[in-house]
Design a protein around this motif. Structure first.
Motif, PDB file in Angstrom:
ATOM      1  N   VAL A  34      -0.280  -1.034  -0.560  1.00 26.79           N
ATOM      2  CA  VAL A  34      -0.889  -0.143   0.435  1.00 26.79           C
ATOM      3  C   VAL A  34      -0.718   1.325   0.039  1.00 26.79           C
ATOM      4  O   VAL A  34      -0.754   2.223   0.881  1.00 26.79           O
ATOM      5  N   LYS A  35      -0.512   1.548  -1.265  1.00 26.78           N
ATOM      6  CA  LYS A  35      -0.404   2.924  -1.772  1.00 26.78           C
ATOM      7  C   LYS A  35      -1.726   3.666  -1.559  1.00 26.78           C
ATOM      8  O   LYS A  35      -2.766   3.022  -1.320  1.00 26.78           O
ATOM      9  N   ALA A  36      -1.639   4.995  -1.696  1.00 31.70           N
ATOM     10  CA  ALA A  36      -2.836   5.832  -1.551  1.00 31.70           C
ATOM     11  C   ALA A  36      -3.584   5.500  -0.256  1.00 31.70           C
ATOM     12  O   ALA A  36      -4.786   5.229  -0.234  1.00 31.70           O
ATOM     13  N   ALA A  38      -3.494   2.906   1.601  1.00 35.67           N
ATOM     14  CA  ALA A  38      -4.111   1.576   1.526  1.00 35.67           C
ATOM     15  C   ALA A  38      -5.516   1.685   0.923  1.00 35.67           C
ATOM     16  O   ALA A  38      -6.503   1.238   1.503  1.00 35.67           O
ATOM     17  N   TYR A  39      -5.564   2.292  -0.261  1.00 36.26           N
ATOM     18  CA  TYR A  39      -6.826   2.458  -0.986  1.00 36.26           C
ATOM     19  C   TYR A  39      -7.894   3.066  -0.067  1.00 36.26           C
ATOM     20  O   TYR A  39      -9.058   2.677  -0.082  1.00 36.26           O
ATOM     21  N   GLY A  40      -7.430   4.040   0.735  1.00 36.25           N
ATOM     22  CA  GLY A  40      -8.360   4.764   1.602  1.00 36.25           C
ATOM     23  C   GLY A  40      -8.605   4.129   2.959  1.00 36.25           C
ATOM     24  O   GLY A  40      -9.332   4.699   3.776  1.00 36.25           O
ATOM     25  N   LEU A  79       8.827   0.658  -4.006  1.00 35.77           N
ATOM     26  CA  LEU A  79       8.319   1.926  -4.568  1.00 35.77           C
ATOM     27  C   LEU A  79       7.901   1.641  -6.011  1.00 35.77           C
ATOM     28  O   LEU A  79       8.741   1.425  -6.882  1.00 35.77           O
ATOM     29  N   LEU A  80       6.602   1.650  -6.254  1.00 35.49           N
ATOM     30  CA  LEU A  80       6.067   1.111  -7.513  1.00 35.49           C
ATOM     31  C   LEU A  80       6.409   1.938  -8.742  1.00 35.49           C
ATOM     32  O   LEU A  80       6.325   1.441  -9.866  1.00 35.49           O
ATOM     33  N   GLU A  81       6.744   3.208  -8.551  1.00 32.43           N
ATOM     34  CA  GLU A  81       7.171   4.014  -9.692  1.00 32.43           C
ATOM     35  C   GLU A  81       8.657   4.331  -9.590  1.00 32.43           C
ATOM     36  O   GLU A  81       9.176   5.171 -10.336  1.00 32.43           O
ATOM     37  N   LEU A  99      13.335  -0.633  -5.303  1.00 31.70           N
ATOM     38  CA  LEU A  99      13.007   0.340  -6.356  1.00 31.70           C
ATOM     39  C   LEU A  99      12.565  -0.345  -7.639  1.00 31.70           C
ATOM     40  O   LEU A  99      13.283  -1.187  -8.184  1.00 31.70           O
ATOM     41  N   MET A 100      11.410   0.040  -8.130  1.00 30.82           N
ATOM     42  CA  MET A 100      11.074  -0.265  -9.511  1.00 30.82           C
ATOM     43  C   MET A 100      11.996   0.590 -10.373  1.00 30.82           C
ATOM     44  O   MET A 100      12.285   1.752 -10.027  1.00 30.82           O
ATOM     45  N   VAL A 101      12.433   0.022 -11.499  1.00 38.28           N
ATOM     46  CA  VAL A 101      13.269   0.772 -12.432  1.00 38.28           C
ATOM     47  C   VAL A 101      12.564   0.710 -13.778  1.00 38.28           C
ATOM     48  O   VAL A 101      12.341  -0.367 -14.330  1.00 38.28           O
ATOM     49  N   ALA A 196       1.345 -10.481 -11.407  1.00 43.01           N
ATOM     50  CA  ALA A 196      -0.092 -10.433 -11.122  1.00 43.01           C
ATOM     51  C   ALA A 196      -0.527  -9.309 -10.189  1.00 43.01           C
ATOM     52  O   ALA A 196      -0.001  -9.152  -9.089  1.00 43.01           O
ATOM     53  N   ASN A 197      -1.514  -8.545 -10.634  1.00 37.54           N
ATOM     54  CA  ASN A 197      -2.322  -7.670  -9.779  1.00 37.54           C
ATOM     55  C   ASN A 197      -3.533  -8.491  -9.298  1.00 37.54           C
ATOM     56  O   ASN A 197      -3.596  -9.708  -9.528  1.00 37.54           O
ATOM     57  N   SER A 198      -4.501  -7.834  -8.674  1.00 32.23           N
ATOM     58  CA  SER A 198      -5.642  -8.581  -8.121  1.00 32.23           C
ATOM     59  C   SER A 198      -6.337  -9.436  -9.166  1.00 32.23           C
ATOM     60  O   SER A 198      -6.600 -10.633  -8.947  1.00 32.23           O
ATOM     61  N   ALA A 199      -6.670  -8.840 -10.303  1.00 30.88           N
ATOM     62  CA  ALA A 199      -7.447  -9.568 -11.307  1.00 30.88           C
ATOM     63  C   ALA A 199      -6.685 -10.800 -11.780  1.00 30.88           C
ATOM     64  O   ALA A 199      -7.273 -11.880 -11.978  1.00 30.88           O
ATOM     65  N   GLN A 212       3.559 -11.710  -6.156  1.00 30.73           N
ATOM     66  CA  GLN A 212       2.312 -11.148  -6.667  1.00 30.73           C
ATOM     67  C   GLN A 212       1.947  -9.908  -5.880  1.00 30.73           C
ATOM     68  O   GLN A 212       2.356  -9.740  -4.738  1.00 30.73           O
ATOM     69  N   ARG A 213       1.186  -9.046  -6.538  1.00 28.66           N
ATOM     70  CA  ARG A 213       0.995  -7.678  -6.027  1.00 28.66           C
ATOM     71  C   ARG A 213      -0.492  -7.328  -5.897  1.00 28.66           C
ATOM     72  O   ARG A 213      -1.004  -6.478  -6.619  1.00 28.66           O
ATOM     73  N   PRO A 214      -1.196  -7.944  -4.966  1.00 29.61           N
ATOM     74  CA  PRO A 214      -2.623  -7.621  -4.841  1.00 29.61           C
ATOM     75  C   PRO A 214      -2.855  -6.261  -4.194  1.00 29.61           C
ATOM     76  O   PRO A 214      -2.196  -5.907  -3.223  1.00 29.61           O
ATOM     77  N   GLY A 215      -3.800  -5.506  -4.747  1.00 31.68           N
ATOM     78  CA  GLY A 215      -4.239  -4.266  -4.136  1.00 31.68           C
ATOM     79  C   GLY A 215      -5.723  -4.365  -3.823  1.00 31.68           C
ATOM     80  O   GLY A 215      -6.134  -4.815  -2.752  1.00 31.68           O
ATOM     81  N   PHE A 216      -6.523  -4.001  -4.807  1.00 32.28           N
ATOM     82  CA  PHE A 216      -7.975  -3.877  -4.623  1.00 32.28           C
ATOM     83  C   PHE A 216      -8.614  -5.094  -3.948  1.00 32.28           C
ATOM     84  O   PHE A 216      -9.479  -4.956  -3.090  1.00 32.28           O
ATOM     85  N   MET A 217      -8.194  -6.299  -4.341  1.00 37.89           N
ATOM     86  CA  MET A 217      -8.844  -7.489  -3.778  1.00 37.89           C
ATOM     87  C   MET A 217      -8.649  -7.578  -2.260  1.00 37.89           C
ATOM     88  O   MET A 217      -9.504  -8.108  -1.557  1.00 37.89           O
ATOM     89  N   GLY A 345     -14.958   1.132  -8.128  1.00 39.06           N
ATOM     90  CA  GLY A 345     -14.810   1.072  -6.673  1.00 39.06           C
ATOM     91  C   GLY A 345     -13.452   1.575  -6.209  1.00 39.06           C
ATOM     92  O   GLY A 345     -13.340   2.206  -5.157  1.00 39.06           O
ATOM     93  N   TYR A 346     -12.411   1.298  -6.995  1.00 39.13           N
ATOM     94  CA  TYR A 346     -11.063   1.784  -6.650  1.00 39.13           C
ATOM     95  C   TYR A 346     -11.093   3.283  -6.329  1.00 39.13           C
ATOM     96  O   TYR A 346     -10.489   3.747  -5.368  1.00 39.13           O
ATOM     97  N   GLU A 347     -11.755   4.049  -7.204  1.00 41.02           N
ATOM     98  CA  GLU A 347     -11.711   5.499  -7.036  1.00 41.02           C
ATOM     99  C   GLU A 347     -12.465   5.928  -5.778  1.00 41.02           C
ATOM    100  O   GLU A 347     -11.987   6.745  -4.990  1.00 41.02           O
TER     101      GLU A 347
HETATM  102  C1  LIG Z   1      -1.508  -0.622  -7.822  1.00 44.59           C
HETATM  103  C2  LIG Z   1      -0.685  -1.674  -8.437  1.00 44.59           C
HETATM  104  C3  LIG Z   1      -1.019  -3.026  -8.281  1.00 44.59           C
HETATM  105  C4  LIG Z   1      -2.297  -3.474  -7.610  1.00 44.59           C
HETATM  106  O1  LIG Z   1      -3.362  -3.454  -8.527  1.00 44.59           O
HETATM  107  P1  LIG Z   1      -4.815  -3.967  -8.098  1.00 44.59           P
HETATM  108  O2  LIG Z   1      -5.592  -3.959  -9.325  1.00 44.59           O
HETATM  109  O3  LIG Z   1      -5.306  -2.975  -7.096  1.00 44.59           O
HETATM  110  O4  LIG Z   1      -4.604  -5.313  -7.497  1.00 44.59           O
HETATM  111  C5  LIG Z   1      -0.146  -3.954  -8.784  1.00 44.59           C
HETATM  112  N1  LIG Z   1       0.976  -3.598  -9.431  1.00 44.59           N
HETATM  113  C6  LIG Z   1       1.311  -2.303  -9.625  1.00 44.59           C
HETATM  114  C7  LIG Z   1       2.552  -1.972 -10.357  1.00 44.59           C
HETATM  115  C8  LIG Z   1       0.490  -1.305  -9.148  1.00 44.59           C
HETATM  116  O5  LIG Z   1       0.821  -0.024  -9.349  1.00 44.59           O
END
Ligand SMILES: *Cc1c(COP(=O)(O)O)cnc(C)c1O
Length: 361
Positions: A34-36, A38-40, A79-81, A99-101, A196-199, A212-217, A345-347
């Protein structure tokens, strides 16, 4: 009484997309990104809608995480960074942020902090993206340093991020997975993993791990350029809408808008819609970009202004001031508009400004 320009957010579609991500990897825990904002789409509202079904959330900074806490989100927040300065460690621990390290200064800051409670960490391995994370041959040492620290919970997650998972023909993803598995640290503790990200959730089952870490999907668009059976089940969450505020007939040879970059080839009817680059509609949109007016695709003509666009509605049988206009949404994929503008589309979703009211349904 208000400007008709708004982003309607379909929370039912959001939940559908989350359930799809979960069902594709039934043994994984699904953490919505839900960063940024939640993608707007509005981070607080999105997190609230998913809170009953999501075990945690992911954001890019401690400020984003605190905003969720202040608004009643009680789950752990990753916190992803990681941290950007060492004073964030104790604040993160107090708030149950994970925390991501990704580098040695972050390891040191965590080990040297004085904490009231242990903190959960995700240790990043650079398997080929070459942006963040430890090199594979450094992972064991980083893991040992963290797992020997009293500040760190012993359920460390080892993680990596894909560079090309949206490219179904690329060898890069398999290579990254192989690299990851080969370099997992050796330990008697329980190790969990996340890739895993969305793709990757949609198309790379080998990448389905504990988390797993879905964002865009989640927001209902496909990360792929070609059709993909799982991605095709996604439902667009945002409908970006406005309305016609002016109509005029012009003669062949007349031009429209700033820089007069479009000239009518025939006598034409031009609709002016109250949405522009000040609302996140890209100024780079070329003549011909589709706009839905009364559900019919009509071509954008003339430059996008700050607050308005102009559309050729000559072929519409019926059009009037007040008619509904859709810039993107379930019937007009944001990816299609993005592609016409040379972006993704992300942008377009992520940079939607606060001026556009989000309306939740
Ligand atoms: C933003 C992000 C994701 C999500 O990526 P999508 O392509 O939007 O699913 C997953 N992992 C990390 C580390 C990210 O920064």
């Amino acid at each position: 009484m208000s400007r008709p320009t708004k982003a309607i957010i379909d929370l039912q579609a959001l939940r559908h997309n989350f359930e799809l991500a979960q069902s594709l990897a039934p043994h994984s825990s699904t953490i919505p990104m839900v960063k940024a904002n939640a993608y707007g789409h509005g981070a607080v509202e999105v997190a609230r809608a998913l809170a009953p079904i999501a075990p945690a959330f992911g954001v890019a900074s401690i400020e984003e995480a605190i905003d969720l806490r202040d608004n009643g989100i009680t789950q752990p927040i990753l916190l992803l960074e990681g941290i950007f300065s060492s004073d964030e460690v104790s604040l993160a621990a107090q708030n149950n942020f994970w925390l991501m390290v990704e580098n040695q200064p972050q390891v040191k800051a965590i080990i040297n902090a004085t904490l009231a409670r242990k903190i959960k960490v995700w240790l990043g391995m650079d398997t080929g993206m070459h942006r963040l994370g430890f090199q594979p041959n450094e992972i064991q040492a980083a893991y040992d340093a963290l797992s020997n620290s009293h500040n760190v919970s012993d359920d460390i997650v080892i993680t990596s991020h894909f560079a090309c998972a949206d490219d179904l023909d690329s060898q890069a993803t398999s290579k990254q997975i192989k690299n990851f598995d080969l370099h997992l640290p050796k330990t008697n503790n329980k190790l969990s993993t996340s890739l895993a990200n969305s793709a990757a959730i949609l198309a790379w089952p080998q990448a389905h791990r504990d988390w797993q870490r879905p964002g865009f999907m989640l927001y209902g668009s496909s990360p792929f350029v070609q059709p993909q059976e799982n991605a095709d089940q996604l439902q667009a969450v945002m409908s970006f809408e406005s309305a016609v505020i002016s109509l005029r007939n012009i003669s062949a040879g007349e031009s429209v808008g700033y820089t007069a970059n479009w000239t009518a080839q025939r006598d034409s009817t031009i609709a002016t819609v109250t949405v522009g680059y000040g609302d996140g509609y890209p100024r780079s949109a070329p003549n011909g970009t589709p706009i839905l007016i009364n559900g019919v695709r009509c071509p954008l003509v003339g430059r996008v202004s700050m607050d308005m666009i102009t559309v050729d509605v000559t072929d519409l049988p019926q059009v009037a001031i007040g008619d509904k206009t859709v810039l993107w949404g379930p019937e007009l994929p944001v990816n299609e508009i993005a592609s016409a503008c040379g972006t993704i589309g992300y942008e377009l979703l992520t940079r939607m400004p606060a001026r556009v009211p989000r309306v939740y349904s």
